[in-house]
Design an enzyme around this catalytic site. Structure first.
Site, PDB file in Angstrom:
ATOM      1  CE1 TYR A   1      -4.292  -1.061   0.064  1.00  0.00           C
ATOM      2  CE2 TYR A   1      -3.937  -1.937   2.267  1.00  0.00           C
ATOM      3  CZ  TYR A   1      -4.739  -1.792   1.157  1.00  0.00           C
ATOM      4  OH  TYR A   1      -5.980  -2.366   1.125  1.00  0.00           O
TER       5      TYR A   1
ATOM      6  CD  GLU B   1      -7.720  -1.979   9.114  1.00  0.00           C
ATOM      7  OE1 GLU B   1      -8.781  -1.840   8.460  1.00  0.00           O
ATOM      8  OE2 GLU B   1      -6.820  -2.751   8.756  1.00  0.00           O
TER       9      GLU B   1
ATOM     10  CG  ASN C   1      -8.281  -0.869  -0.836  1.00  0.00           C
ATOM     11  OD1 ASN C   1      -7.694  -1.879  -1.224  1.00  0.00           O
ATOM     12  ND2 ASN C   1      -8.683  -0.717   0.414  1.00  0.00           N
ATOM     13  CD  GLU C   2     -11.909  -4.332   1.089  1.00  0.00           C
ATOM     14  OE1 GLU C   2     -11.790  -5.540   1.323  1.00  0.00           O
ATOM     15  OE2 GLU C   2     -12.124  -3.488   1.995  1.00  0.00           O
TER      16      GLU C   2
ATOM     17  CD  GLU D   1      -7.232  -6.277   1.613  1.00  0.00           C
ATOM     18  OE1 GLU D   1      -8.037  -6.425   2.565  1.00  0.00           O
ATOM     19  OE2 GLU D   1      -6.949  -5.160   1.133  1.00  0.00           O
TER      20      GLU D   1
ATOM     21  CE1 TYR E   1      -5.594  -6.590  10.290  1.00  0.00           C
ATOM     22  CE2 TYR E   1      -5.269  -8.801   9.460  1.00  0.00           C
ATOM     23  CZ  TYR E   1      -5.996  -7.637   9.494  1.00  0.00           C
ATOM     24  OH  TYR E   1      -7.130  -7.525   8.725  1.00  0.00           O
TER      25      TYR E   1
END
Length: 650
Positions: free
Chosen positions: A86, A132, A191-192, A274, A343
């Site tokens: 990213y 996030e 993105n999404e 993902e 994560y």
């Protein structure tokens, strides 16, 4: 070695074609290099050979640049042949017309590191990335420059700024496209986007045109959307390859998701961009872990069926500074993310291989030969002796305001962070209370973003919280007349809602009559505390006497406003290792080490208790520790250390 994948899993390594070493590939003449999709045979093709990838997401902005190469080497040793990157717009473009390309923002060095570690690159430049990260990576100043701007659609101002940003970013990355001799094989658009629900095809096509200026057909363009409802269709762009994303699933669910993709894109390789190895975690909730065994079963199913897979996350890292985002969830429709981005990933927050790393590596090895790269051992950690901190001063004191705060503004209107052109930190709103006719009278803040500490005549009365849907506080008559409201930005929402202005968006009222009548307060004095320059702390320490105990009472409570604490960690050896601050006993705040903002701590809420401290931030001799504590210090004012993370104290 970067392996070439074939259509069906090959358990015999001798049957698998292997591409040349990455450096050899980068030495090929550009006209000999090609990466494209053979839709008829459902496969990627690299330089005439079938290719499939297993990748891992790596957020360079969540790791110190001194560690990028070692972390990427660990990823390669885990069997990966690509890294997913990213790009955080707000990191590189923190102010309008200001660009940062060095240090943790050195994006070309990240790509050079990937080349050195024999990893192809899947580039995800957004411009919105979610991740996030505060505001999903969109810079806050957009909302200052263009009040009311609509992002991620065909808003003329947004499109204009995206074009400027892409010219600055993508022009640097064009030489790294695969067809130009570099490692970038794929570039994502948006993105999404389907989850956003706007389905603005004009915007998506403009983004495609802008991206193609720089990719020049030398890398595959793709989208990623969740396999639910019409999200894949909403995010679809004509002529752009479709991928999806999902985490722990049964075999039947994997088949269902594959069928969903095939219903829209009948041919081509299957890609899970993902594959969730864990999940994001908020303050005031349990750590959102995911079990290794069922994840391994999902991974094996995908590899057996020919999927290309990217692990999200493979290495999570840390939300340094104030970059942690938030979500539009929970009681107050707001939940802030913790500082750790561990994560529950195959590599933990410190970059060490976890149990998942070994399990996933073994499964990858069932289908392709593993690289001849040694899996690193867990790096040693240090547990230092506790350090005594001295309380320096409340940040609301006159001396601290003059150095840490911005010049005070007078306004009848409650200005937001964005209107003040301030990214994060705190904003202090002050006014004079009217004469009370009720005892107590109810103070109410309407549309608080995000958390407010209330003081009357510089004494703390209580806290209001957007997260917990608490917007009112009773104030007793006779307590005083000067009202101070210190509002904390806890992180902008990074998913779906992207107009998360900070401060007080409504008004502030006080109850004054028997009937439920209220008076709106006005005549505000507004001071910002952006905490974006450590030099101001240095100046503060030079002007004040340490150890005077200003701002805390005998129980350590910060009764006159957040308090600055200072101390020194003395390291008497040249062999320095990672460690963790153990914030047990402290309340809520943020911490600097040698001028570097490690991020927010909040152990009384949890689940995160420790703060990861990379060895690269430490040195032999004296290391300066500075805390800004909002609520309470332990009575001994000691900060402790640990040699392992504590992330599960809910």
């Amino acid at each position: 070695m970067c392996p070439t994948w074939v259509d069906e899993p090959q358990h015999d390594a001798s049957d698998v074609q292997i591409t040349p070493d990455a450096q050899d590939l980068f030495d090929l003449k550009n006209e000999e290099r090609s990466f494209y999709i053979d839709y008829d045979r459902d496969t990627f093709v690299m330089d005439g050979k079938d290719f499939r990838y297993v990748s891992g997401s790596f957020h360079y902005f969540r790791a110190l640049p001194q560690t990028w190469r070692s972390k990427l080497r660990t990823m390669r040793a885990g069997g990966l042949n690509a890294v997913d990157l990213y790009v955080q717009w707000s990191l590189h473009n923190p102010k309008d017309n200001q660009y940062v390309w060095d240090g943790i923002a050195n994006i070309t060095d990240v790509i050079e590191a990937a080349i050195e570690e024999d990893l192809y690159v899947i580039l995800r430049p957004g411009p919105y990335i979610c991740a996030e990260i505060d505001n999903g990576g969109l810079p806050y100043w957009l909302f200052n420059k263009y009040p009311g701007i609509q992002v991620r659609i065909s808003d003329a101002n947004y499109i204009k700024e995206v074009k400027i940003w892409y010219e600055k970013l993508m022009s640097q990355l064009t030489p790294y496209m695969y067809g130009n001799g570099g490692p970038i094989i794929m570039v994502q658009l948006e993105n999404e986007y389907g989850a956003f629900g706007k389905c603005d095809k004009q915007y998506l096509n403009v983004l495609k045109e802008e991206t193609e200026k720089y990719t020049q057909g030398k890398a595959v363009l793709f989208t990623v959307d969740r396999p639910y409802d019409d999200e894949l269709v909403c995010g679809q762009i004509p002529g752009v390859f479709i991928t999806t994303d999902f985490g722990l699933m049964t075999d039947d669910e994997v088949d269902t998701h594959a069928a969903k993709v095939r219903s829209i894109q009948p041919k081509g390789p299957l890609v899970n961009t993902e594959f969730y190895t864990g999940w994001l975690t908020h303050w005031q909730e349990k750590n959102q872990r995911r079990p290794a065994g069922p994840l391994a079963a999902t991974l094996r199913k995908m590899l057996k069926d020919g999927w290309n897979v990217d692990f999200y996350m493979y290495f999570g890292g840390t939300n340094f500074g104030f970059w942690a985002g938030a979500n539009d969830w929970g009681l107050g429709k707001y939940m802030a993310d913790i500082t750790s981005y561990d994560y529950d990933a195959p590599m933990d927050e410190a970059g060490d291989p976890s149990m998942k790393y070994t399990i996933f590596r073994d499964i990858i090895g069932e289908y392709i030969p593993l690289p001849a790269v040694r899996v690193p051992d867990r790096a040693p950690k240090m547990k230092h002796e506790p350090v005594l901190l001295s309380s320096v001063e409340s940040i609301l004191s006159t001396s601290s305001r003059n150095l840490l705060g911005t010049p005070a503004l007078k306004s009848d209107k409650l200005l937001t962070f964005e209107e003040l052109n301030q990214n994060s930190g705190f904003v202090l709103y002050e006014t004079t209370l009217p004469k009370f006719t009720r005892d107590p009278s109810l103070l109410t803040i309407n549309d608080l973003r995000d958390r407010a500490q209330i003081y009357v005549d510089e004494f703390y009365l209580g806290t209001l919280s957007r997260e917990n849907a608490i917007s009112s506080l009773p104030i007793s008559a006779g307590w005083g007349s000067k009202l101070s409201i210190l509002v904390e930005n806890q992180g902008r929402i990074n998913f779906d809602v992207l107009d998360d202005y900070k401060g007080i968006l409504g008004n502030v009222t006080i109850q004054i009559y028997d009937e439920p009548y209220t008076q709106e307060l006005s005549d505000w004095t507004i001071t910002g505390y952006p905490f974006d320059s450590y030099d101001k702390f240095t100046q503060l320490f030079a002007t004040l006497n340490e150890g005077a105990g200003h701002g805390v009472n005998g129980k350590g409570a910060a009764i006159h406003g957040p308090v600055t604490f200072k101390g020194e960690l003395v390291i008497e050896t040249s062999e320095i290792h990672d460690t963790y601050f153990d914030m047990t006993g402290w309340g809520k705040g943020f911490i600097f080490i040698n001028g570097f903002n490690l991020g927010r701590y909040w152990p009384v809420a949890g689940p995160q208790v420790t703060m990861y401290l990379p060895k690269e931030l430490l040195k032999s001799g004296a290391n300066e520790i500075v805390l800004v504590e909002l609520q309470k210090a332990p009575t001994d004012k000691m900060v402790h250390f640990a040699d392992s993370a504590i992330l599960d104290e809910a």
